[in-house]
Design a protein around this motif. Structure first.
Motif, PDB file in Angstrom:
ATOM      1  N   MET A 186       0.834  -1.196   0.000  1.00 19.93           N
ATOM      2  CA  MET A 186       0.000   0.000   0.000  1.00 19.93           C
ATOM      3  C   MET A 186       0.870   1.248   0.000  1.00 19.93           C
ATOM      4  SD  MET A 186      -3.102  -0.819   2.670  1.00 19.93           S
ATOM      5  CE  MET A 186      -1.989  -1.020   4.073  1.00 19.93           C
ATOM      6  N   SER A 187       0.301   2.314  -0.524  1.00 17.33           N
ATOM      7  CA  SER A 187       0.929   3.627  -0.461  1.00 17.33           C
ATOM      8  C   SER A 187       0.090   4.478   0.483  1.00 17.33           C
ATOM      9  CB  SER A 187       0.972   4.275  -1.846  1.00 17.33           C
ATOM     10  OG  SER A 187       1.473   5.593  -1.760  1.00 17.33           O
ATOM     11  N   LEU A 188       0.735   5.114   1.458  1.00 18.38           N
ATOM     12  CA  LEU A 188       0.017   5.859   2.482  1.00 18.38           C
ATOM     13  C   LEU A 188       0.556   7.275   2.628  1.00 18.38           C
ATOM     14  CD1 LEU A 188      -0.098   3.133   5.280  1.00 18.38           C
ATOM     15  CD2 LEU A 188      -1.969   3.749   3.743  1.00 18.38           C
ATOM     16  N   LYS A 189      -0.325   8.173   2.985  1.00 16.30           N
ATOM     17  CA  LYS A 189       0.056   9.531   3.339  1.00 16.30           C
ATOM     18  C   LYS A 189      -0.121   9.672   4.845  1.00 16.30           C
ATOM     19  CE  LYS A 189      -1.130  14.389   2.379  1.00 16.30           C
ATOM     20  NZ  LYS A 189      -2.049  15.279   1.610  1.00 16.30           N
ATOM     21  N   LEU A 190       0.966   9.879   5.566  1.00 13.23           N
ATOM     22  CA  LEU A 190       0.938   9.966   7.021  1.00 13.23           C
ATOM     23  C   LEU A 190       1.082  11.417   7.453  1.00 13.23           C
ATOM     24  CD1 LEU A 190       3.381   7.013   7.828  1.00 13.23           C
ATOM     25  CD2 LEU A 190       0.890   6.898   7.605  1.00 13.23           C
ATOM     26  N   ARG A 191       0.132  11.883   8.243  1.00 12.58           N
ATOM     27  CA  ARG A 191       0.217  13.211   8.854  1.00 12.58           C
ATOM     28  C   ARG A 191       0.479  12.987  10.336  1.00 12.58           C
ATOM     29  NH1 ARG A 191      -2.525  17.727   7.887  1.00 12.58           N
ATOM     30  NH2 ARG A 191      -3.947  17.213   9.605  1.00 12.58           N
ATOM     31  N   ILE A 192       1.722  13.269  10.762  1.00  8.85           N
ATOM     32  CA  ILE A 192       2.172  12.913  12.107  1.00  8.85           C
ATOM     33  C   ILE A 192       2.511  14.169  12.911  1.00  8.85           C
ATOM     34  CG2 ILE A 192       3.895  11.629  13.442  1.00  8.85           C
ATOM     35  CD1 ILE A 192       4.249   9.774  11.073  1.00  8.85           C
ATOM     36  N   TRP A 193       2.081  14.178  14.167  1.00 10.05           N
ATOM     37  CA  TRP A 193       2.398  15.293  15.053  1.00 10.05           C
ATOM     38  C   TRP A 193       3.870  15.234  15.446  1.00 10.05           C
ATOM     39  CZ3 TRP A 193       0.085  19.684  16.304  1.00 10.05           C
ATOM     40  CH2 TRP A 193       0.577  20.418  17.392  1.00 10.05           C
ATOM     41  N   ARG A 194       4.602  16.307  15.138  1.00 11.71           N
ATOM     42  CA  ARG A 194       6.014  16.413  15.515  1.00 11.71           C
ATOM     43  C   ARG A 194       6.177  17.577  16.487  1.00 11.71           C
ATOM     44  NH1 ARG A 194       9.646  13.437  12.521  1.00 11.71           N
ATOM     45  NH2 ARG A 194      10.672  13.533  14.552  1.00 11.71           N
ATOM     46  N   GLN A 195       6.812  17.281  17.615  1.00 13.15           N
ATOM     47  CA  GLN A 195       7.024  18.295  18.656  1.00 13.15           C
ATOM     48  C   GLN A 195       8.336  17.976  19.350  1.00 13.15           C
ATOM     49  OE1 GLN A 195       3.583  18.977  21.132  1.00 13.15           O
ATOM     50  NE2 GLN A 195       4.744  19.997  22.750  1.00 13.15           N
ATOM     51  N   ALA A 196       9.280  18.886  19.274  1.00 13.85           N
ATOM     52  CA  ALA A 196      10.635  18.621  19.766  1.00 13.85           C
ATOM     53  C   ALA A 196      10.678  18.389  21.268  1.00 13.85           C
ATOM     54  CB  ALA A 196      11.559  19.774  19.386  1.00 13.85           C
ATOM     55  N   ASP A 197       9.887  19.147  22.028  1.00 13.18           N
ATOM     56  CA  ASP A 197       9.854  19.004  23.483  1.00 13.18           C
ATOM     57  C   ASP A 197       8.585  19.669  24.004  1.00 13.18           C
ATOM     58  OD1 ASP A 197      10.417  21.829  23.592  1.00 13.18           O
ATOM     59  OD2 ASP A 197      12.540  21.367  23.390  1.00 13.18           O
ATOM     60  N   ALA A 198       8.457  19.714  25.327  1.00 11.34           N
ATOM     61  CA  ALA A 198       7.240  20.252  25.923  1.00 11.34           C
ATOM     62  C   ALA A 198       7.045  21.733  25.631  1.00 11.34           C
ATOM     63  CB  ALA A 198       7.257  20.018  27.433  1.00 11.34           C
ATOM     64  N   GLN A 199       8.139  22.454  25.391  1.00 16.40           N
ATOM     65  CA  GLN A 199       8.049  23.892  25.138  1.00 16.40           C
ATOM     66  C   GLN A 199       7.774  24.214  23.670  1.00 16.40           C
ATOM     67  OE1 GLN A 199      10.651  22.607  27.260  1.00 16.40           O
ATOM     68  NE2 GLN A 199       9.152  23.118  28.851  1.00 16.40           N
ATOM     69  N   ASP A 200       8.043  23.271  22.785  1.00 14.61           N
ATOM     70  CA  ASP A 200       7.840  23.492  21.356  1.00 14.61           C
ATOM     71  C   ASP A 200       6.349  23.559  21.034  1.00 14.61           C
ATOM     72  OD1 ASP A 200       8.445  23.738  18.631  1.00 14.61           O
ATOM     73  OD2 ASP A 200       8.346  21.576  18.329  1.00 14.61           O
ATOM     74  N   LYS A 201       5.987  24.392  20.063  1.00 11.38           N
ATOM     75  CA  LYS A 201       4.580  24.534  19.682  1.00 11.38           C
ATOM     76  C   LYS A 201       4.059  23.280  18.993  1.00 11.38           C
ATOM     77  CE  LYS A 201       1.426  27.632  17.208  1.00 11.38           C
ATOM     78  NZ  LYS A 201       1.323  28.854  16.362  1.00 11.38           N
ATOM     79  N   GLY A 202       4.886  22.648  18.154  1.00 13.47           N
ATOM     80  CA  GLY A 202       4.488  21.425  17.477  1.00 13.47           C
ATOM     81  C   GLY A 202       3.623  21.669  16.257  1.00 13.47           C
ATOM     82  N   ALA A 203       3.601  20.695  15.332  1.00 16.96           N
ATOM     83  CA  ALA A 203       2.805  20.803  14.099  1.00 16.96           C
ATOM     84  C   ALA A 203       2.696  19.434  13.453  1.00 16.96           C
ATOM     85  CB  ALA A 203       3.452  21.787  13.136  1.00 16.96           C
ATOM     86  N   MET A 204       1.695  19.292  12.586  1.00 18.73           N
ATOM     87  CA  MET A 204       1.539  18.071  11.805  1.00 18.73           C
ATOM     88  C   MET A 204       2.498  18.116  10.615  1.00 18.73           C
ATOM     89  SD  MET A 204      -0.848  16.308  13.375  1.00 18.73           S
ATOM     90  CE  MET A 204      -1.685  15.142  12.298  1.00 18.73           C
ATOM     91  N   VAL A 205       3.231  17.028  10.419  1.00 20.91           N
ATOM     92  CA  VAL A 205       4.185  16.921   9.309  1.00 20.91           C
ATOM     93  C   VAL A 205       3.757  15.749   8.433  1.00 20.91           C
ATOM     94  CG1 VAL A 205       6.595  16.555   8.653  1.00 20.91           C
ATOM     95  CG2 VAL A 205       6.045  17.887  10.705  1.00 20.91           C
ATOM     96  N   THR A 206       3.797  15.936   7.127  1.00 21.12           N
ATOM     97  CA  THR A 206       3.318  14.919   6.187  1.00 21.12           C
ATOM     98  C   THR A 206       4.468  14.078   5.638  1.00 21.12           C
ATOM     99  OG1 THR A 206       1.458  16.319   5.538  1.00 21.12           O
ATOM    100  CG2 THR A 206       2.060  14.530   4.035  1.00 21.12           C
TER     101      THR A 206
END
Length: 248
Positions: A1-21
């Motif tokens: 299968m071919s999949l598109k993954l949108r994963i939450w990336r956050q460096a640490d507790a202070q980082d704002k974080g974002a979804m990365v594809t």
């Protein structure tokens, strides 16, 4: 299968974080969800990128470490299934999959998909134990226990403390976990001496840890991989009222 993954990336507790594809190719339907993430991390490592941090341990549906919100549902779309036991055959070729950490004030993000669940430990430390010495294991049936109580206690004791109930609850409540731990001890003869103090102390620890209140929406039971029933919370409320009357 071919999949598109949108994963939450956050460096640490202070980082704002974002979804990365990420695009992932050649995913076998026989892979578990965590094996699929392993393949992604191998590729990221070879490309010199930081792999996605996520919790895991036994990968046998026992420990509850595999805490992921998949397409908005803790542990994913399959009922009574932990993330590690979820297989890619339940997804479709070309599908987009959103992967996020548990979302709750009491479970702050450590990194990416890893959250700090020590708040559960504080609840257990407050009274989720029996302090009276019980000696060696008693002979079978030496202490009679009604079958209904034994069945309900065993059902509550199957809670693995994964926190899916908290992640699903609109209030971020940990009441199903707390109720399960209180119930399985409160129904057994060995748990009776501390039954009243246990429920008061553990509920206080629950609130102090920053969990929200229970409004009986039932989302917790719908995602619980062990199927802990909502009536477990009713047992907790009954014990709590009893303990308050005894203390007054």
């Amino acid at each position: 299968m071919s999949l598109k993954l949108r994963i939450w990336r956050q460096a640490d507790a202070q980082d704002k974080g974002a979804m990365v594809t990420y695009q992932l190719q050649n995913v076998s339907p026989d892979m578990s969800f965590l094996e699929m993430l392993d393949v992604l991390n191998e590729r990221l490592t070879l490309d010199g990128e930081d792999p996605v941090a996520f919790d895991h341990d036994c990968r046998e549906g026992i420990c509850g470490m595999c805490s992921l919100v998949i397409n908005g549902v803790p542990h994913g779309p399959e009922k009574a299934t932990t993330t590690c036991q979820l297989h890619m055959r339940h997804f479709s070729d070309g599908e987009t999959i959103d992967i996020e950490p548990w979302r709750a004030a009491a479970f702050p993000v450590v990194k990416d998909l890893v959250v700090d669940r020590r708040a559960f430990d504080k609840i257990i430390q407050a009274g989720g134990f029996i302090s009276a010495p019980t000696g060696s294991a008693p002979d079978a049936h030496a202490t009679p226990v009604p079958k209904a109580d034994a069945d309900a206690a065993f059902e509550a004791a199957t809670c693995i403390g994964c926190g899916a109930c908290v992640a699903a609850c609109p209030n971020g409540s940990g009441m199903l976990f707390t109720a399960a731990k209180i119930t399985h001890l409160g129904l057994m003869p060995q748990g009776q001496p501390e039954r009243d103090t246990r429920v008061i102390d553990m509920l206080h620890a629950h609130d102090e840890a920053g969990f929200g209140g229970c409004t009986n929406t039932g989302e917790c039971t719908s995602v619980c991989p062990k199927g802990i029933p909502l009536e477990t919370i009713s047992r907790l409320n009954k014990d709590y009222r009893r303990a308050l009357r005894a203390a007054s």
